[in-house]
Design a protein around this motif. Sequence first.
Motif, PDB file in Angstrom:
ATOM      1  N   ALA A  73       0.839  -1.205   0.000  1.00 23.39           N
ATOM      2  CA  ALA A  73       0.000   0.000   0.000  1.00 23.39           C
ATOM      3  C   ALA A  73       0.879   1.263   0.000  1.00 23.39           C
ATOM      4  O   ALA A  73       0.623   2.209  -0.749  1.00 23.39           O
ATOM      5  CB  ALA A  73      -0.941  -0.011   1.204  1.00 23.39           C
ATOM      6  N   TYR A  74       1.908   1.246   0.836  1.00 21.24           N
ATOM      7  CA  TYR A  74       2.815   2.397   0.896  1.00 21.24           C
ATOM      8  C   TYR A  74       3.539   2.595  -0.440  1.00 21.24           C
ATOM      9  O   TYR A  74       3.587   3.711  -0.980  1.00 21.24           O
ATOM     10  CB  TYR A  74       3.828   2.225   2.037  1.00 21.24           C
ATOM     11  N   LEU A  75       4.089   1.510  -0.969  1.00 17.37           N
ATOM     12  CA  LEU A  75       4.826   1.616  -2.238  1.00 17.37           C
ATOM     13  C   LEU A  75       3.905   2.032  -3.380  1.00 17.37           C
ATOM     14  O   LEU A  75       4.295   2.845  -4.235  1.00 17.37           O
ATOM     15  CB  LEU A  75       5.504   0.284  -2.560  1.00 17.37           C
ATOM     16  N   ILE A  80       2.267   6.275  -7.362  1.00 14.46           N
ATOM     17  CA  ILE A  80       1.377   7.205  -8.062  1.00 14.46           C
ATOM     18  C   ILE A  80       1.453   8.613  -7.476  1.00 14.46           C
ATOM     19  O   ILE A  80       0.706   9.497  -7.904  1.00 14.46           O
ATOM     20  CB  ILE A  80      -0.088   6.703  -8.072  1.00 14.46           C
ATOM     21  N   GLY A  81       2.344   8.805  -6.520  1.00 10.07           N
ATOM     22  CA  GLY A  81       2.520  10.125  -5.925  1.00 10.07           C
ATOM     23  C   GLY A  81       1.269  10.644  -5.239  1.00 10.07           C
ATOM     24  O   GLY A  81       1.051  11.849  -5.185  1.00 10.07           O
ATOM     25  N   GLY A  82       0.450   9.735  -4.747  1.00 10.00           N
ATOM     26  CA  GLY A  82      -0.783  10.130  -4.071  1.00 10.00           C
ATOM     27  C   GLY A  82      -1.897  10.563  -5.006  1.00 10.00           C
ATOM     28  O   GLY A  82      -2.969  10.958  -4.557  1.00 10.00           O
ATOM     29  N   ASN A  83      -1.666  10.497  -6.301  1.00  3.38           N
ATOM     30  CA  ASN A  83      -2.656  10.920  -7.294  1.00  3.38           C
ATOM     31  C   ASN A  83      -3.411   9.689  -7.815  1.00  3.38           C
ATOM     32  O   ASN A  83      -2.970   9.031  -8.762  1.00  3.38           O
ATOM     33  CB  ASN A  83      -1.958  11.662  -8.440  1.00  3.38           C
ATOM     34  N   THR A  89      -5.548   6.561 -15.713  1.00  2.00           N
ATOM     35  CA  THR A  89      -5.174   7.447 -16.823  1.00  2.00           C
ATOM     36  C   THR A  89      -3.767   7.204 -17.359  1.00  2.00           C
ATOM     37  O   THR A  89      -3.362   7.856 -18.314  1.00  2.00           O
ATOM     38  CB  THR A  89      -5.305   8.925 -16.409  1.00  2.00           C
ATOM     39  N   THR A  90      -3.015   6.310 -16.726  1.00  3.10           N
ATOM     40  CA  THR A  90      -1.663   5.991 -17.200  1.00  3.10           C
ATOM     41  C   THR A  90      -1.504   4.478 -17.241  1.00  3.10           C
ATOM     42  O   THR A  90      -2.163   3.750 -16.494  1.00  3.10           O
ATOM     43  CB  THR A  90      -0.575   6.576 -16.279  1.00  3.10           C
ATOM     44  N   LEU A  91      -0.616   4.013 -18.101  1.00  3.10           N
ATOM     45  CA  LEU A  91      -0.379   2.577 -18.201  1.00  3.10           C
ATOM     46  C   LEU A  91       0.189   2.032 -16.887  1.00  3.10           C
ATOM     47  O   LEU A  91      -0.248   0.988 -16.399  1.00  3.10           O
ATOM     48  CB  LEU A  91       0.563   2.266 -19.369  1.00  3.10           C
ATOM     49  N   GLY A  92       1.143   2.747 -16.292  1.00  2.69           N
ATOM     50  CA  GLY A  92       1.710   2.311 -15.012  1.00  2.69           C
ATOM     51  C   GLY A  92       0.649   2.242 -13.925  1.00  2.69           C
ATOM     52  O   GLY A  92       0.607   1.299 -13.138  1.00  2.69           O
ATOM     53  N   GLY A  93      -0.227   3.239 -13.894  1.00  2.00           N
ATOM     54  CA  GLY A  93      -1.310   3.246 -12.911  1.00  2.00           C
ATOM     55  C   GLY A  93      -2.269   2.093 -13.122  1.00  2.00           C
ATOM     56  O   GLY A  93      -2.721   1.449 -12.169  1.00  2.00           O
ATOM     57  N   GLU A  94      -2.579   1.810 -14.394  1.00  2.34           N
ATOM     58  CA  GLU A  94      -3.480   0.697 -14.691  1.00  2.34           C
ATOM     59  C   GLU A  94      -2.856  -0.643 -14.298  1.00  2.34           C
ATOM     60  O   GLU A  94      -3.531  -1.513 -13.757  1.00  2.34           O
ATOM     61  CB  GLU A  94      -3.861   0.700 -16.172  1.00  2.34           C
ATOM     62  N   ILE A  95      -1.567  -0.798 -14.552  1.00  2.00           N
ATOM     63  CA  ILE A  95      -0.879  -2.028 -14.140  1.00  2.00           C
ATOM     64  C   ILE A  95      -0.957  -2.176 -12.629  1.00  2.00           C
ATOM     65  O   ILE A  95      -1.245  -3.259 -12.107  1.00  2.00           O
ATOM     66  CB  ILE A  95       0.582  -2.033 -14.636  1.00  2.00           C
ATOM     67  N   LEU A  96      -0.732  -1.084 -11.916  1.00  2.00           N
ATOM     68  CA  LEU A  96      -0.829  -1.117 -10.458  1.00  2.00           C
ATOM     69  C   LEU A  96      -2.244  -1.477 -10.014  1.00  2.00           C
ATOM     70  O   LEU A  96      -2.430  -2.294  -9.105  1.00  2.00           O
ATOM     71  CB  LEU A  96      -0.412   0.235  -9.857  1.00  2.00           C
ATOM     72  N   LEU A  97      -3.242  -0.887 -10.648  1.00  2.00           N
ATOM     73  CA  LEU A  97      -4.630  -1.188 -10.305  1.00  2.00           C
ATOM     74  C   LEU A  97      -4.948  -2.666 -10.551  1.00  2.00           C
ATOM     75  O   LEU A  97      -5.560  -3.324  -9.712  1.00  2.00           O
ATOM     76  CB  LEU A  97      -5.579  -0.298 -11.103  1.00  2.00           C
ATOM     77  N   TYR A  98      -4.508  -3.205 -11.688  1.00  2.00           N
ATOM     78  CA  TYR A  98      -4.718  -4.632 -11.968  1.00  2.00           C
ATOM     79  C   TYR A  98      -4.029  -5.491 -10.913  1.00  2.00           C
ATOM     80  O   TYR A  98      -4.572  -6.494 -10.450  1.00  2.00           O
ATOM     81  CB  TYR A  98      -4.187  -5.014 -13.348  1.00  2.00           C
ATOM     82  N   LYS A  99      -2.833  -5.088 -10.520  1.00  2.00           N
ATOM     83  CA  LYS A  99      -2.091  -5.831  -9.506  1.00  2.00           C
ATOM     84  C   LYS A  99      -2.866  -5.844  -8.194  1.00  2.00           C
ATOM     85  O   LYS A  99      -3.009  -6.897  -7.562  1.00  2.00           O
ATOM     86  CB  LYS A  99      -0.701  -5.225  -9.304  1.00  2.00           C
TER      87      LYS A  99
END
Length: 167
Positions: A73-75, A80-83, A89-99
């Motif tokens: 959760a912290y990492l 995402i820098g708290g955003n 809206t970003t590929l990295g964010g979507e990968i994190l969300l899927y994870k």
Amino acid sequence: MSIVGILLAVLIIHVFAAMIFIGGSLFIWFIVWPASYKATSDESERTKIVGIIGRYFGWWTDATVAILLVTGAYLGYEYIGGNFSLLTTTLGGEILLYKVIIVWITIVLMYANNIYHGKLIMRLAAEKKYDEMKRIRRITHMASFITLGLLLIIMGLAVALQFFMPS
């Protein structure tokens, strides 16, 4: 300690916990389970041995899952820098969300399977109801192998996060 130092320390703890959790799971399925057939031919005794090892590993599982959730959760928050809008809206964010979604599916499947089927198999083995036990064991093995597959997907997504930083 700088934010980079804190992130590095948390990441090391996270990776170490993942190693224990995933490595231990693989060890049980690929070493302990097959070796139990060589240890004894008595189905009840073999099930008891694997059950005891499984319960002991369960304490490590609980601890590492807790550590992984807190450090993850912290990492993730720092990633995402708290955003939170970056999760969609970003590929990295979507990968994190899927994870995150797959992590929660894995946890629910793993604990539901272990809590319900683990106790049931131990009881059936003690009662020497081997036919019913084997039927339940096929179900629990399928759930366990799905869990292992999900763990490997989670690990792959964690690696992919390093290449797709959200901006």
